[in-house]
Design an enzyme around this catalytic site. Sequence first.
Site, PDB file in Angstrom:
ATOM      1  N   ASP A  29      -1.298  -2.081  -4.738  1.00  0.00           N
ATOM      2  CA  ASP A  29      -2.481  -2.173  -3.932  1.00  0.00           C
ATOM      3  C   ASP A  29      -3.033  -0.655  -3.636  1.00  0.00           C
ATOM      4  O   ASP A  29      -2.968   0.170  -4.461  1.00  0.00           O
ATOM      5  CB  ASP A  29      -2.469  -3.124  -2.622  1.00  0.00           C
ATOM      6  CG  ASP A  29      -3.795  -3.962  -2.324  1.00  0.00           C
ATOM      7  OD1 ASP A  29      -4.832  -3.336  -3.041  1.00  0.00           O
ATOM      8  OD2 ASP A  29      -3.975  -4.495  -1.313  1.00  0.00           O
ATOM      9  N   ASP A  78      -5.491   3.042   2.212  1.00  0.00           N
ATOM     10  CA  ASP A  78      -6.438   1.893   2.942  1.00  0.00           C
ATOM     11  C   ASP A  78      -6.547   2.063   4.240  1.00  0.00           C
ATOM     12  O   ASP A  78      -5.439   2.477   5.100  1.00  0.00           O
ATOM     13  CB  ASP A  78      -5.720   0.570   2.772  1.00  0.00           C
ATOM     14  CG  ASP A  78      -6.037   0.084   1.226  1.00  0.00           C
ATOM     15  OD1 ASP A  78      -6.624   0.775   0.394  1.00  0.00           O
ATOM     16  OD2 ASP A  78      -5.777  -0.859   0.757  1.00  0.00           O
ATOM     17  N   ASP A  88       0.749  -1.293   0.008  1.00  0.00           N
ATOM     18  CA  ASP A  88       0.044  -0.032   0.019  1.00  0.00           C
ATOM     19  C   ASP A  88       0.969   1.221  -0.029  1.00  0.00           C
ATOM     20  O   ASP A  88       1.978   1.039   0.620  1.00  0.00           O
ATOM     21  CB  ASP A  88      -0.850   0.053   1.322  1.00  0.00           C
ATOM     22  CG  ASP A  88      -2.032  -0.979   1.275  1.00  0.00           C
ATOM     23  OD1 ASP A  88      -2.380  -1.588   0.126  1.00  0.00           O
ATOM     24  OD2 ASP A  88      -2.493  -1.455   2.409  1.00  0.00           O
ATOM     25  N   ARG A 147     -13.027   1.890  -5.859  1.00  0.00           N
ATOM     26  CA  ARG A 147     -12.506   1.896  -4.478  1.00  0.00           C
ATOM     27  C   ARG A 147     -12.517   3.508  -4.252  1.00  0.00           C
ATOM     28  O   ARG A 147     -11.348   3.693  -3.708  1.00  0.00           O
ATOM     29  CB  ARG A 147     -11.459   1.209  -3.966  1.00  0.00           C
ATOM     30  CG  ARG A 147     -11.998  -0.176  -4.015  1.00  0.00           C
ATOM     31  CD  ARG A 147     -10.664  -1.223  -3.485  1.00  0.00           C
ATOM     32  NE  ARG A 147     -10.886  -2.596  -3.709  1.00  0.00           N
ATOM     33  CZ  ARG A 147     -10.106  -3.498  -3.227  1.00  0.00           C
ATOM     34  NH1 ARG A 147      -8.895  -2.978  -2.783  1.00  0.00           N
ATOM     35  NH2 ARG A 147     -10.295  -5.012  -3.577  1.00  0.00           N
TER      36      ARG A 147
END
Length: 461
Positions: free
Chosen positions: A296, A300, A273, A353
């Site tokens: 990714d 997050d 991330d 997302r």
Amino acid sequence: MRTTQRRMTLLATTAAATAALVTGGFLTAVSAQAAAGCQVAYSVASQWPGGFTGNVTVTNLGDPVSGWTLGWSYGAGQQVSQAWGATVTQSGSQVSAANVDYNGNLATNGSASFGFNASWNNSSNPVPTSFTLNNVACTGGTTTPTTTTPTTAPPTNPGTPTTPPIPSDPPPSVPPPSGLVGWATQNGGTTGGGGAPATTVTNASALTSALNATGSAVIRVSGTISCSGMLRVRSNKTILGNSGATIVGCGLNVSGDRNVIIRNLTFRDWNDDAINVQESATNIWIDHNTFSNGYDGAVDIKRGSDFVTVSWNRVFNHDKTMLLGHSDDNGAQDTGHLRVTYHHNWFDGSKQRNPRVRFGNPVHVYNNYYRANTGYGVASTENAGVLVEGNYFENVPDTYHLGEADSGPGRLVARNNHFVNSPAGQTGGSVASIPYSYQLDTASNVKSIVTGGAGAGRITV
């Protein structure tokens, strides 16, 4: 766990960045002998190409007042675009700032503060030389009016949507000079390293050590730092990018710690991330960063983390952007947490997302610019509550919806959004009220506001 934008050269803050004016002119609704007067402090907190942040404090030197409007004139074409702690309107060079619900009553020697973002001509940004309070010229000291004139209610701004109810514990009348808004202002606020001396790092080893040290710290990243994996960030840290600062190949992991600020950095090609917030981390502000081409998530947030603001970031050339809540099976830890504000972010062709939400309620997604997101914009799942308001959707075939993949539906309320070649999405259920004050930009203006200000290199830090 597991998207770069050239920075603009920052302009120096003008020499006349701060002015304190002692002026008179409050008009009150008390007796004909009521004394009136005020003091105004106006400052330019930060300045960048095309824009600046201003802060204003008004102190009442006269008798108590209920309801105020501060007026001034700009002499170099400055235009206010966004405000907090006041309702600000502008016609030509004339600016009017009216109190909001929680700061309208000013006792003698009481103060109210507000802030705003504005544009300037990159040449001169002179401080206003005079102010008026409730349409009376501020002349210094106090005066005694000869007639009784009732205070008028603050003017309304028909072009600005109504903000949510004021909480039982009113927020401060102005966020910190940095412009922090949203969930990260709650739970005691987010100050990062505060006034700790700054340390500049230029390589992965120095960055790793500075991030992992105990105690408060301000860490400045200079140049391009190449690394891999995730670098642990401890509590009470402010991480700032100097001009052109770039982190390549790795990301930052805030796990179980609190009070962290990450601003003005470019992240690319990370192998996990870019920023991971987890394990009940709280009070995190992620602001004015640029993300591209990572493995990714860009940002997050998961595993019971809370009180987070994600603002003024740009994501491009990237797939999985911002995940909020990592698993359908983690409700026991996540329910009652995962409260995040996403505002003025530029989801620039990022696929999906933007964000994808589980459990958090209320999650506030406002004044973001969505461009050509081929997967979807916002997904509310697993009984989350998401307020989607004042956003600009352009060429987005799936703007927002309930449920995603195997995740059950959440709740979503949408209002005051702007659609260009994009359909209104799926809504349903109710969402908890927003507990903080914020100024909502008119949705049709959000594209120009966000593209002019989001991403690294747009602020002076």
